[in-house]
Enzyme design. Structure first.
Site, PDB file in Angstrom:
ATOM      1  CD  GLN A  53       9.337  -5.897  -0.540  1.00  0.00           C
ATOM      2  OE1 GLN A  53      10.931  -6.111   0.760  1.00  0.00           O
ATOM      3  NE2 GLN A  53       8.042  -5.981   0.388  1.00  0.00           N
ATOM      4  CG  ASP A  89       3.961   1.356   3.704  1.00  0.00           C
ATOM      5  OD1 ASP A  89       2.825   0.618   3.044  1.00  0.00           O
ATOM      6  OD2 ASP A  89       5.009   1.149   3.104  1.00  0.00           O
ATOM      7  CG  ASN A  99       8.676   2.917   3.365  1.00  0.00           C
ATOM      8  OD1 ASN A  99       7.401   2.661   2.953  1.00  0.00           O
ATOM      9  ND2 ASN A  99       9.829   3.078   2.782  1.00  0.00           N
ATOM     10  CE  LYS A 100       7.923  -3.149   2.953  1.00  0.00           C
ATOM     11  NZ  LYS A 100       7.082  -4.365   3.371  1.00  0.00           N
TER      12      LYS A 100
END
Length: 209
Positions: free
Chosen positions: A60, A101, A111-112
């Site tokens: 991403q 998130d 989070n990622k």
């Protein structure tokens, strides 16, 4: 926009800012969270340079964050995930800004995948880790990151990439989508209602609807 405005006060003129994953307009409607902080700081005339982790396995950072920075002509450099520590040790990074998130009432942040590793590196190099996310991300019903379920993704995301096989078809694969960064590694949590600082149990409670 409010998240960006509040968060930009934590960014200094001349900072190198590392990001992980995408938390910009493409992922978060309109202005973005982590990238909203960067946009706001740049818009104020602060001479920053953004370093973007590519964010494996779905990239991403290279596919989305890099595109947004190029479109807005904000000085930025793309790096692979395993270069972050070297970059910090070289003195090129003064702040780390990421999205979230899910955030617990105690300030643990999901989070990622890879965010936790970045957070550990940042703490070792005494670099502030800033989390930017809306108040709606805070789950006041859970107290620790251990309570956050972690999504497991398809093995094909690692074995294959854009139609190209990168690993043996029968290899075992572990592919969690997120990891949890404990609150003690987080320097500040920026929301549209303001900035929360440790201890987060008290400061985040002030944002409770």
């Amino acid at each position: 926009i409010a998240i960006g405005r509040h968060g930009s006060t934590l960014i200094d003129d001349g900072d190198g800012v590392l990001t992980h994953c995408n938390a910009g307009a493409l992922a978060c409607v309109d202005y973005g969270t982590a990238l909203g902080v960067i946009r706001s700081a740049w818009g104020q005339g602060k001479r920053i340079h953004v370093y973007m982790d590519e964010t494996r396995p779905l990239c991403q950072g290279s596919r989305l964050t890099a595109w947004e920075m190029v479109q807005e002509r904000i000085p930025a450099t793309l790096i692979t995930d395993n270069m972050a520590g070297h970059l910090m040790a070289s003195g090129k990074v003064q702040k780390v800004v990421v999205g979230a998130d899910r955030i617990t009432a105690s300030g643990d942040v999901a989070n990622k995948i890879g965010t936790y590793g970045v957070a550990v590196l940042a703490r070792h190099h005494r670099i502030p880790l800033i989390v930017a996310a809306p108040v709606s991300t805070i789950d006041f019903g859970i107290s620790t990151g251990e309570e956050i379920p972690i999504e497991m993704r398809s093995r094909d995301e690692i074995v294959w990439w854009q139609g190209v096989q990168n690993a043996p078809e029968d290899v075992d694969v572990y592919n969690p989508a997120f990891d949890v960064t404990p609150s003690e590694l987080v320097s500040a949590i920026v929301t549209e209602k303001g900035i929360a600082l440790p201890p987060y149990t008290a400061s985040l409670a002030a944002f409770k609807p």
